[in-house]
Write an enzyme that holds these catalytic residues in place. Sequence first.
Site, PDB file in Angstrom:
ATOM      1  N   TRP A 115       0.889  -1.171   0.000  1.00 57.11           N
ATOM      2  CA  TRP A 115       0.000   0.000   0.000  1.00 57.11           C
ATOM      3  C   TRP A 115       0.920   1.212   0.000  1.00 57.11           C
ATOM      4  CZ3 TRP A 115      -1.691   2.960   4.729  1.00 57.11           C
ATOM      5  CH2 TRP A 115      -2.726   3.847   4.441  1.00 57.11           C
ATOM      6  N   ASP A 128      -0.084  -4.549   9.949  1.00 53.56           N
ATOM      7  CA  ASP A 128      -1.092  -3.635   9.444  1.00 53.56           C
ATOM      8  C   ASP A 128      -2.320  -4.484   9.119  1.00 53.56           C
ATOM      9  OD1 ASP A 128      -2.680  -1.832   8.225  1.00 53.56           O
ATOM     10  OD2 ASP A 128      -1.284  -1.290   6.627  1.00 53.56           O
ATOM     11  N   LYS A 135     -12.920  -0.595   6.413  1.00 52.00           N
ATOM     12  CA  LYS A 135     -13.458  -1.567   5.448  1.00 52.00           C
ATOM     13  C   LYS A 135     -14.429  -2.540   6.098  1.00 52.00           C
ATOM     14  CE  LYS A 135      -9.809   0.078   3.269  1.00 52.00           C
ATOM     15  NZ  LYS A 135      -9.550   0.679   1.997  1.00 52.00           N
TER      16      LYS A 135
END
Length: 465
Positions: A193, A275, A311
């Site tokens: 990312w 993460d 999310k």
Amino acid sequence: MADRDNPLPPKPSAQRLGREKLPPPVKDFRIDAFGAQPRTGGFRALVAALGLAMPSSIFADVPQAQPVLVFKLTADFREDPDPRKVNLGVGAYRTDDCQPWVLPVVRKVEHQIARNDALNHEYLPILGLPEFRSNASRIALGDDSPAIKEKRIGSVQSLGGTGALRVGAEFLRKWYNGTNNAATPVYVSSPTWENHNGVFGAAGFTDIRTYHYWDAAKRGLDLQGLLQDMENAPEFSIFVLHACAHNPTGTDPTPEQWEKIASVMKRRFLFPFFDSAYQGFASGDLDRDAWAVRYFVSEGFELFCAQSFSKNFGLYNERVGNLTVVGKDGDNVLRVLSQMEKIVRVLWSNPPAQGARIVATTLSSPEHFTMWKENVKTMADRILLMRAELRSRLEALGTPGTWNHITEQIGMFSFTGLTAKQVEYLINEKHIYLLPSGRINMCGLTTKNLDYVAASIYEAVTKIQ
Ligand SMILES: Cc1ncc(COP(=O)(O)O)c(C=O)c1O
């Protein structure tokens, strides 16, 4: 000789400075705004009298920054009038009607919160809402986590997963392995990312490296490369690990591969910074998706875990995240949190309440929790269905190449293997928006656009080599 003739250094010309000559005195807008007379004196007049040059604006030399690619893609998509357009870029869930989805459990809890007159808008504590922090960490570490039982965990409510990464990174730069260790290497996966680089750089780390992750030829994990990079990394280096549903490749290590990774990291004294932005999205099962983090904890690691609820709760714009700290003992963790409190104080001072209340209320009620797990499963299942449907269409069309990776990859994203030129073709000719890396968000696919997307990919692959 100019110097002898004129002992003062020559005045820099406006042109040489790249600035304009001072225009005639203009109205002072601060005074005008209140109806006073325009000023003719003041600093600008003095500068003019001295024959000096002024920039037209103090911001005149600010360079234009590049837009953030994934947001630019969405803006381009919105402006595109073509009715066939498809957005496979943005990292957000969409329904089969291509609409954002407010999770039913979130709607329910929102109404409950709105009716609760006991709530107010006082500041939260700097570290956040206590019931949010403890419940969020419990989701990451598991109900029976030894670290929770031994009271050697702590957490910080943050502005999304990004905020959790930033607080953790700031702390590590200041306090990890001796103080002020800006030069400690931070390893991020290749690819990752893209914001990982920015966040750790902004926190002051100067040596951000990549570790092998994606094997483009076999369209899978490059475990050997990854392990080798860990073997070669200086001791105490920091490794950012995607807890599950790796962004952008959709490829995670298997439990056996995680065990190998943990074993090297332990021997080489490498720090795991997980993460976790997609818990529940990988398999539809919260516990399975947290396996790696929990395994590392069970192996006795001290670690950080940044969680995002953007999310899996669909709370993108509420900015709700959590940073879990697992230490060797409770006393260490308390001191770590005391420093994190100082970091948060100068970043955002204290966090917003709404998202944290929604998550805390959901996680602390068995009934809501069950409903949330069902909602997460609904999202995960739709993604799995789109994977299967896209693959079968690509194969049925006889699209050159292999497409099994589409169903083997997990989570929101798929790394299709499409080249930058093929992506360009899809955007320009087919109005299908995706990242130049070939990453697609599976949620952008629907039962209505699957045929069109598959046929367009077939065309791109056969026409553009
Ligand atoms: C891997 C990864 N980490 C962190 C984040 C940040 O999440 P948030 O929007 O909650 O800040 C994202 C969001 O896309 C992500 O993909």
